[in-house]
Design a protein around this motif. Structure first.
Motif, PDB file in Angstrom:
ATOM      1  N   THR A 223     -13.382  -6.784  33.252  1.00  0.00           N
ATOM      2  CA  THR A 223     -12.444  -6.580  32.155  1.00  0.00           C
ATOM      3  C   THR A 223     -13.178  -6.111  30.899  1.00  0.00           C
ATOM      4  O   THR A 223     -14.219  -6.671  30.531  1.00  0.00           O
ATOM      5  CB  THR A 223     -11.704  -7.886  31.833  1.00  0.00           C
ATOM      6  N   LEU A 224     -12.646  -5.092  30.251  1.00  0.00           N
ATOM      7  CA  LEU A 224     -13.200  -4.623  28.982  1.00  0.00           C
ATOM      8  C   LEU A 224     -12.878  -5.665  27.915  1.00  0.00           C
ATOM      9  O   LEU A 224     -11.717  -5.959  27.646  1.00  0.00           O
ATOM     10  CB  LEU A 224     -12.596  -3.267  28.620  1.00  0.00           C
ATOM     11  N   THR A 225     -13.929  -6.221  27.287  1.00  0.00           N
ATOM     12  CA  THR A 225     -13.724  -7.327  26.343  1.00  0.00           C
ATOM     13  C   THR A 225     -14.028  -6.965  24.887  1.00  0.00           C
ATOM     14  O   THR A 225     -13.547  -7.644  23.980  1.00  0.00           O
ATOM     15  CB  THR A 225     -14.602  -8.525  26.731  1.00  0.00           C
ATOM     16  N   HIS A 226     -14.835  -5.931  24.661  1.00  0.00           N
ATOM     17  CA  HIS A 226     -15.198  -5.619  23.280  1.00  0.00           C
ATOM     18  C   HIS A 226     -15.492  -4.129  23.140  1.00  0.00           C
ATOM     19  O   HIS A 226     -16.217  -3.549  23.955  1.00  0.00           O
ATOM     20  CB  HIS A 226     -16.428  -6.417  22.850  1.00  0.00           C
ATOM     21  N   VAL A 227     -14.929  -3.543  22.071  1.00  0.00           N
ATOM     22  CA  VAL A 227     -15.175  -2.141  21.731  1.00  0.00           C
ATOM     23  C   VAL A 227     -15.523  -2.079  20.244  1.00  0.00           C
ATOM     24  O   VAL A 227     -14.692  -2.442  19.398  1.00  0.00           O
ATOM     25  CB  VAL A 227     -13.939  -1.269  22.027  1.00  0.00           C
TER      26      VAL A 227
END
Length: 421
Positions: free
Chosen positions: A129-133
């Protein structure tokens, strides 16, 4: 295909009339177009073994696998829930390879709590899962939940990790393996944690090296210099024939008798084998592994030497009667090159002597492997001349005949399925 015992006066090939007995072509090992077709029809459809669970023993442990034949790199990781998952090794932002160390085209491994892209620090958890950008507010209509890592179909059998690159696998892993292979369940793979690994880039088609381990017809000749001259000459005259071959679906098995080295005359043993009490067949002191699965030693050989289970397309598990096993992988990189990986697995040694015995077996394997590989580049260059287009196979080479027929069948089936697409 059904299993047939070989009658004393009969042959193996006669039980598989669909394979034929005529000369065979090796065009499939020299034609770049066939290699292109294999990549799509075989390596992006079949279940491929990429490692074992011991390589990722705890939460956050991972390794990557470079798979040129599938035109990708993948991450294998142990998630927080203990599952084994696989992802394409690519960041969803600008396509950078997500996990790599100093050399981006080499396999790597390690431990982490999350995967962080080296380019712009996008972060993904162990479930992909993408958690931080960073500066997330500058992106347009952006929903992080839609941009996790791209998963790869992944399943585990007896500790072996398999992946499948098809959009939807045509069979479950267990269905793909079939009864001949699943009859190995119960072998103590998990206790074989003393490991030696060899890797080599070979300038020959992947199928040619795999062929080298599908018969023992070559053994008295190619490996003759490993034994005293008198024994070698006798072996050449007598020849050698394995007592059992089996074909099931796309997979193959050859099983053979063995030798009790410690019962051989001393002049037939090397001094180092006497000192270490070990050799090619493994340490002389056989560990107590408990009851073996029903799928091993189908011919009931006594003494039993080894069983070589060849799982389509490019994975072999070879069990030795002395209580250890090894694996082979053949990873194509072009129509005339591949990467060969050989890995030996033993129980953890309890004493220095046991460790030395295992090391001698590992070194002996390397020597024999080099001998098996020694013919490959010469074979590749000469069949590529097409001066000879068809080659003879004897009854002991039935698995070679089946293997090349099976690769052609997978290509034909794929072309038929995609013809209307």
């Amino acid at each position: 295909m059904a299993r047939f015992p070989k009658p004393a006066e009969g042959s193996w090939t006669q039980h598989y009339p669909e394979l034929g007995t005529g000369p065979v072509s090796y065009e499939d090992s020299i034609d770049p177009e066939v290699y292109r077709q294999e990549r799509e029809a075989i390596f992006k459809r079949a279940w491929l073994n990429v490692g074992r669970v011991e390589q990722i023993p705890r939460k956050g442990s991972y390794f990557t696998k470079e798979l040129k034949v599938a035109n990708t790199s993948i991450i294998l990781v142990r998630t927080g829930s203990g599952d084994v998952k696989a992802y394409h090794n690519v960041c969803r932002h600008r396509g950078n390879k997500l996990v790599w160390n100093d050399m981006p085209l080499e396999d790597t491994s390690g431990m982490c709590r999350q995967f962080v892209c080296k380019y712009h620090a996008w972060r993904y958890d162990l479930d992909g899962t993408l958690t931080h950008v960073p500066q997330e507010e500058e992106f347009f209509d952006f929903d992080k939940s839609r941009y996790g890592l791209v998963p790869v179909h992944c399943d585990v059998w007896e500790g072996f990790i398999f992946v499948n690159f098809a959009p939807t696998p045509e069979q479950s892993l267990r269905e793909f393996l079939g009864p001949m292979v699943t009859a190995l369940e119960g072998y103590p793979f998990a206790s074989m944690t003393s490991r030696w690994c060899y890797r080599s880039e070979v300038r020959a088609n992947w199928k040619l090296y795999l062929d080298a381990f599908q018969e023992f017809y070559h053994a008295p000749i190619l490996h003759g210099n490993q034994t005293p001259t008198a024994y070698t000459r006798a072996a050449e005259e007598a020849g050698f024939e394995a007592p059992h071959y089996r074909i099931e679906g796309p997979h193959r098995l050859v099983s053979t008798s063995g030798v009790r080295a410690w019962e051989m005359p001393a002049e037939m043993r090397k001094p180092i084998e006497e000192i270490c009490q070990s050799g090619l067949f493994g340490p002389w002191d056989k560990p107590d592994l408990g009851e073996m699965p029903a799928g091993l030693n189908p011919a009931g050989c006594d003494p039993w030497g080894l069983d070589s289970f060849q799982l389509f397309p490019n994975f072999t598990i070879l069990f030795w009667g002395q209580g250890w096993y090894l694996t082979y992988h053949y990873w194509p990189t072009s129509h005339d090159s591949h990467i060969f990986e050989g890995t030996l697995y033993f129980p953890q040694p309890r004493t220095p002597r046991e460790r030395v015995a295992q090391e001698l077996s590992a070194v002996s394997f390397k020597e024999y492997g080099l001998q098996d590989a020694s013919t490959l580049e010469a074979t590749q260059t000469m069949i590529a001349t097409r001066a000879v287009r068809h080659f003879l196979l004897n009854d002991q080479e039935i698995l070679i005949r089946h293997f090349h027929r099976e690769t052609a069948a997978w290509i034909e089936e794929y072309q038929r399925k995609t013809a209307g697409v």
